[in-house]
Design a protein around this motif. Structure first.
Motif, PDB file in Angstrom:
ATOM      1  N   ALA A 126      19.543   2.120   5.143  1.00  0.00           N
ATOM      2  CA  ALA A 126      20.861   2.436   5.686  1.00  0.00           C
ATOM      3  C   ALA A 126      21.740   1.783   4.798  1.00  0.00           C
ATOM      4  O   ALA A 126      21.262  -0.067   3.704  1.00  0.00           O
ATOM      5  N   PRO A 127      22.187   2.812   3.864  1.00  0.00           N
ATOM      6  CA  PRO A 127      23.382   2.322   3.478  1.00  0.00           C
ATOM      7  C   PRO A 127      23.804   0.824   3.992  1.00  0.00           C
ATOM      8  O   PRO A 127      24.152   0.514   4.958  1.00  0.00           O
ATOM      9  N   GLN A 129      26.947   0.139   4.160  1.00  0.00           N
ATOM     10  CA  GLN A 129      28.208  -0.300   4.946  1.00  0.00           C
ATOM     11  C   GLN A 129      28.428   0.010   6.568  1.00  0.00           C
ATOM     12  O   GLN A 129      28.248  -1.011   7.318  1.00  0.00           O
ATOM     13  N   VAL A 130      26.885   0.507   6.551  1.00  0.00           N
ATOM     14  CA  VAL A 130      26.614   0.817   8.320  1.00  0.00           C
ATOM     15  C   VAL A 130      25.652  -0.654   8.483  1.00  0.00           C
ATOM     16  O   VAL A 130      26.308  -0.682   9.429  1.00  0.00           O
ATOM     17  N   VAL A 131      25.343  -0.616   7.900  1.00  0.00           N
ATOM     18  CA  VAL A 131      24.515  -2.360   7.995  1.00  0.00           C
ATOM     19  C   VAL A 131      25.254  -3.666   8.088  1.00  0.00           C
ATOM     20  O   VAL A 131      26.030  -4.351   9.395  1.00  0.00           O
ATOM     21  N   LYS A 132      26.795  -3.723   7.733  1.00  0.00           N
ATOM     22  CA  LYS A 132      27.861  -4.423   7.397  1.00  0.00           C
ATOM     23  C   LYS A 132      28.742  -3.921   9.015  1.00  0.00           C
ATOM     24  O   LYS A 132      28.965  -5.368  10.067  1.00  0.00           O
ATOM     25  N   ASP A 133      28.780  -3.382   9.281  1.00  0.00           N
ATOM     26  CA  ASP A 133      29.436  -2.746  10.752  1.00  0.00           C
ATOM     27  C   ASP A 133      28.371  -3.157  11.654  1.00  0.00           C
ATOM     28  O   ASP A 133      28.872  -3.878  12.590  1.00  0.00           O
ATOM     29  N   TYR A 134      26.914  -2.913  11.895  1.00  0.00           N
ATOM     30  CA  TYR A 134      26.218  -3.033  12.734  1.00  0.00           C
ATOM     31  C   TYR A 134      26.512  -4.596  12.260  1.00  0.00           C
ATOM     32  O   TYR A 134      26.291  -4.910  14.094  1.00  0.00           O
ATOM     33  N   ASP A 136      28.512  -6.721  12.245  1.00  0.00           N
ATOM     34  CA  ASP A 136      30.574  -6.608  12.617  1.00  0.00           C
ATOM     35  C   ASP A 136      30.621  -6.588  13.935  1.00  0.00           C
ATOM     36  O   ASP A 136      30.947  -7.215  14.805  1.00  0.00           O
ATOM     37  N   ASN A 137      29.578  -5.563  14.716  1.00  0.00           N
ATOM     38  CA  ASN A 137      29.913  -5.476  15.749  1.00  0.00           C
ATOM     39  C   ASN A 137      28.696  -6.044  16.963  1.00  0.00           C
ATOM     40  O   ASN A 137      28.399  -5.878  18.400  1.00  0.00           O
TER      41      ASN A 137
END
Length: 142
Positions: A126-127, A129-134, A136-137
């Motif tokens: 995954a890019p 940002q997708v990993v960061k968002d995952y 973070d959530n």
């Protein structure tokens, strides 16, 4: 098995680990000398495939130009990438200098085939940002 862990051909499994690690490697010739011919690149790929095989690493893609090569490798977490790079560069340097003595002038390269540096970049998945968002959530306990 849970649907989360459906079989995927690129995902490797060990006894206690599931992994999917890829790296893009770039090796440059000493002083960026233009030494590679098509025949030399073909032989370099054969040599590097054998080294990868010995490390239980899959060489997915290989190509190059007159002064550098690119590799895409799929490797297990037990392998230190620096050790793999060291072997790839060391073995290929020795063999290429032995087999292509007329093309690789030791006086110009001062006895070394590859530059001391290299590029290694992680890739796939995954890019960022997708990993960061995952992450973070994630539901943090109260």
């Amino acid at each position: 098995m849970s649907p989360r862990w459906e079989t995927h051909p690129d995902v490797r499994r060990g006894r206690h680990i599931v992994h999917h690690l890829h790296a893009h490697l770039v090796f440059v010739t000493r002083y960026r000398r233009t030494v590679f011919s098509n025949e030399m690149l073909t032989r370099c790929e054969e040599i590097m495939r054998k080294v990868c095989e010995d490390f239980e690493v899959e060489l997915i893609e290989f190509n190059g130009e007159e002064d550098h090569v690119h590799l895409l490798v799929h490797y297990p977490p037990k392998i230190a990438l620096s050790n793999l790079v060291n072997s790839l560069k060391g073995v290929s340097s020795r063999r290429l200098r032995q087999e292509f003595t007329g093309r690789v002038n030791p006086a110009i390269t001062h006895g070394r085939f590859w530059s001391g540096s290299y590029f290694a970049g992680s890739c796939g998945g995954a890019p960022l940002q997708v990993v960061k968002d995952y992450i973070d959530n994630q539901k943090r306990p109260d």
